[in-house]
Each structure stands twice: as C-alpha cells, then as structure tokens.
Design a protein around this motif. Sequence first.
Motif, PDB file in Angstrom:
ATOM      1  N   LYS A 101      37.634  29.416 -27.810  1.00  0.00           N
ATOM      2  CA  LYS A 101      36.921  29.346 -26.542  1.00  0.00           C
ATOM      3  C   LYS A 101      37.730  28.570 -25.505  1.00  0.00           C
ATOM      4  CE  LYS A 101      32.511  29.285 -26.545  1.00  0.00           C
ATOM      5  NZ  LYS A 101      31.063  28.937 -26.677  1.00  0.00           N
ATOM      6  N   TRP A 113      40.335  30.835 -24.210  1.00  0.00           N
ATOM      7  CA  TRP A 113      39.792  31.806 -23.265  1.00  0.00           C
ATOM      8  C   TRP A 113      39.587  31.175 -21.896  1.00  0.00           C
ATOM      9  CZ3 TRP A 113      39.262  36.322 -21.446  1.00  0.00           C
ATOM     10  CH2 TRP A 113      38.203  36.687 -20.624  1.00  0.00           C
ATOM     11  N   TRP A 114      39.099  29.946 -21.843  1.00  0.00           N
ATOM     12  CA  TRP A 114      38.916  29.263 -20.566  1.00  0.00           C
ATOM     13  C   TRP A 114      40.247  29.051 -19.857  1.00  0.00           C
ATOM     14  CZ3 TRP A 114      35.176  25.059 -22.870  1.00  0.00           C
ATOM     15  CH2 TRP A 114      33.906  25.637 -23.048  1.00  0.00           C
ATOM     16  N   ARG A 131      41.598  32.461 -18.525  1.00  0.00           N
ATOM     17  CA  ARG A 131      40.930  32.975 -17.331  1.00  0.00           C
ATOM     18  C   ARG A 131      41.494  32.389 -16.047  1.00  0.00           C
ATOM     19  NH1 ARG A 131      34.543  32.581 -17.895  1.00  0.00           N
ATOM     20  NH2 ARG A 131      35.152  30.404 -18.197  1.00  0.00           N
ATOM     21  N   ARG A 132      42.078  31.190 -16.133  1.00  0.00           N
ATOM     22  CA  ARG A 132      42.666  30.579 -14.936  1.00  0.00           C
ATOM     23  C   ARG A 132      43.986  31.243 -14.544  1.00  0.00           C
ATOM     24  NH1 ARG A 132      41.249  25.452 -17.434  1.00  0.00           N
ATOM     25  NH2 ARG A 132      43.464  25.036 -17.770  1.00  0.00           N
ATOM     26  N   HIS A 133      44.575  31.987 -15.486  1.00  0.00           N
ATOM     27  CA  HIS A 133      45.830  32.691 -15.212  1.00  0.00           C
ATOM     28  C   HIS A 133      45.486  34.071 -14.652  1.00  0.00           C
ATOM     29  CE1 HIS A 133      49.913  34.054 -15.568  1.00  0.00           C
ATOM     30  NE2 HIS A 133      50.302  32.967 -16.208  1.00  0.00           N
ATOM     31  N   LYS A 134      45.294  34.156 -13.332  1.00  0.00           N
ATOM     32  CA  LYS A 134      44.781  35.368 -12.711  1.00  0.00           C
ATOM     33  C   LYS A 134      45.702  36.569 -12.932  1.00  0.00           C
ATOM     34  CE  LYS A 134      41.184  33.287 -11.106  1.00  0.00           C
ATOM     35  NZ  LYS A 134      39.859  33.550 -11.726  1.00  0.00           N
ATOM     36  N   VAL A 153      45.166  37.898 -16.369  1.00  0.00           N
ATOM     37  CA  VAL A 153      43.868  38.577 -16.487  1.00  0.00           C
ATOM     38  C   VAL A 153      43.941  39.985 -15.917  1.00  0.00           C
ATOM     39  CG1 VAL A 153      41.467  38.547 -15.731  1.00  0.00           C
ATOM     40  CG2 VAL A 153      42.546  36.437 -16.513  1.00  0.00           C
ATOM     41  N   TRP A 154      44.522  40.122 -14.727  1.00  0.00           N
ATOM     42  CA  TRP A 154      44.638  41.445 -14.131  1.00  0.00           C
ATOM     43  C   TRP A 154      45.580  42.330 -14.937  1.00  0.00           C
ATOM     44  CZ3 TRP A 154      41.407  43.635 -11.058  1.00  0.00           C
ATOM     45  CH2 TRP A 154      40.636  42.872 -10.187  1.00  0.00           C
TER      46      TRP A 154
END
Length: 388
Positions: free
Chosen positions: A40, A43-44, A47-50, A53-54
């Motif tokens: 977890k 995952w947090w 998610r900050r690595h935009k 993520v894209w």
Amino acid sequence: MKDEAGAPVEHYVNPEPFDPARAETLTAEQEAYYQASQWKIMWWKFRRHKVAVWSGVILMLFYLCVPFAELIAPYTANERSNDHLYAPPQQVRLFHEGSFVGPFVYGMTSSIDLETVKWVFEEDRTDVQPLRFFCKGPDYRFWGLVEGSFHLVCPAKGGTLFLLGTDRLGRDVFSGLVYGARLSLTVGLIGVTISIVLGLFFGGLAGFFGGVIDSLIQRLIEILRSLPELPLWMALSAALPVTWSPVWIYLGITVILGLLDWPGLARAVRSKLLALREEEYAKAATLMGARPSRVIRKHLLPGFTSHIIASATLSIPAMILGETALSYLNLGLRRPAVSWGVLLNEAQDISVVVVYPWLMAPVIPIIIVVLAFNFLGDGLRDAADPYK
C-alpha cells in the motif's frame, strides 16, 4: 547523593510529570500510514509519479487490444486488396460540403503513372462512404478457434477503410498493427517470465549457498554477458528450422530472449540474498529446521519482491526491441505471422519509405510502448525504494 567513590551524583529530575492528556495524538492520515502494508505504501508513492501513472494507463490500453484484435481491426492481418497496392491513408471526416454526415471516408480512384510506373490514388469527393459500427465484416477465427465476423468498425458496403494505408500487396497497415501487437507485446511478458524464473533460481542458489556453487554460477553469468547480445540473438534465431510453423518460431524466439536475459537479474538476486541470509530471522528459520528452498522462498525473496517487479518492467522493452530487430532482419517471425517487426520488414528499402512513408507507421507504437515501459519502470523503482 554520592557514589561508592564518594563523588556527587547528579540526578535528572523531570520538572513536569507525564500527562496523558497532553500526549501527541496522530491524525487519521498518520495512523493509516503507520498501519499500511508495504504494498500500500508503494502504491501511494507510485501515484505521486504522474508520468509513470499515465504510462501505465497507456500500456493498459495497448494490452486491452491484444485479446480483441480480430474485433478491433477492420480487416484480417493478411487480407489483400489487389486494386489498392500502396494506397495512401484515408482520412476520416464528419462533414461533406458543409453538411454533417457522420464518420465517413471518401472513395479513391486509382491510375498508373507511366513515367514513374506506380499507382496514383486520388480522393473521389463524390463518393461518400459512411463507416459502419458494430457490424459484420471479413470472416476470421477468433484466437484461431472460433469462427466470427463481428467488427467494431467496418467500411461501407463495397468501400474501403485504410486508416494507415496499405503495403505492396494491398494489406491494411492499421489491421496489421492491431494484430502485430498480440505477438510484439506478449513476447516481452513471456520472455520476462522465463528470465525471472531462471534469475531467481540461479541467483538464489548463488546467494544462499555461496562457495563453489556461487563461483560456478558467476562464471556462467560472466560468459553469457561477455557475448555480444544482438549477434547471438541473430545466430540462435537463424538456427531455428525454416520448416517450423509461425507459432513454433514465435515460441522459439521467446525462449531465446528469456534465456539470454536472466544473468542481470540473477546477480541482483545474489547480492540481495548475500545480505539477507545473515539476518536473524533467516538464521532462526534455518535453526528451526526449515529447508533452504523454504527459507529462500518464504523468508528471503519476499523482502525484495518490489525490486524484482521493477527490474522485470524495465526488461520488457528490451525484449520487444529484440523481437522487432530480429523480425526486421528477417531472422525472426515471418508472414503469415504478424508482428511490428514483420511490418517494418516492408520498409527496408529507403526509396520505398520516401515514396510510401506510411509503411513506417509501426515505429510509432514501438516508441510509445518502449517509453511507457521505461517511465513505468522508473516509477515502480522509486516507489519500491525505502529511502525515497
């Protein structure tokens, strides 16, 4: 108060007694963080690595096309149109002479230029060909098993739909890209699976047992890494029998890529196990009678699973490029099998590329996928790093 030698001893006196009411209380976010599992927290951080993520979203869209290639492509991969050799891409339009028609393409008229001896295509603005959606088109065998004819988009009755043009035999380039994704994208996943299994096995043996076993495995790794990679791929691929079916050629190339990619991961696993095997929990498991295989599998490997995932993600684009290079050089997959490298084989002649630039279309998805995997791997590596 004095000690045994008679010297005065100073005592620290807390000026204020402990008051539970004044103790610092954690916020809900802090409690969630301290109680969260390793995955977890990863995952947090991920998610900050935009960009990562894209990149993951883009790769997901590409891989969603893999199982449904027959439905997405308007034609089959090897379907020919003898009247449209080297036809240019058709532009999808919405308006005809100022009126909204919906998605459509103009028909094409063809003629032969006697000076250049090539087909010349022009748009016929009087021939409006509306596109059909969720329609019946060319027949196919879904995954080679079930007969079907359903397509998401089809050309008009008697019309054409060449979104990225055609090649020298009149085969639709866009349909080839959709079908080619199935082989080009899965070769990396299967090859990395083989690489991970071999890397964990040999790296685990070398790191846990050490000694002679470690020395032998390290010498084997050094021999494999000293060989030039691309010529070795070419030699082994050329050794595959030409009488093999496209499926067996595909499996053979996948195994070759996997067998030659495990040394890097094996060294990473070895170095990590050399440190983890000295930890108290690993020694305690050994003293309690656990077998070495269980100690490695249950106690040591979970400690750096995240590192393995990041390494595997960064290895996939190398395998995709390896398959593409071999197929481009006509040493890998061949027609009727279709991959992005097979499609690029049509663009080996620079004079053809200058005249028909749409034959280079497979380069675009290759660049996008390789960059997306690299960005995704960087994001996973940063998320798995406990010091970031």
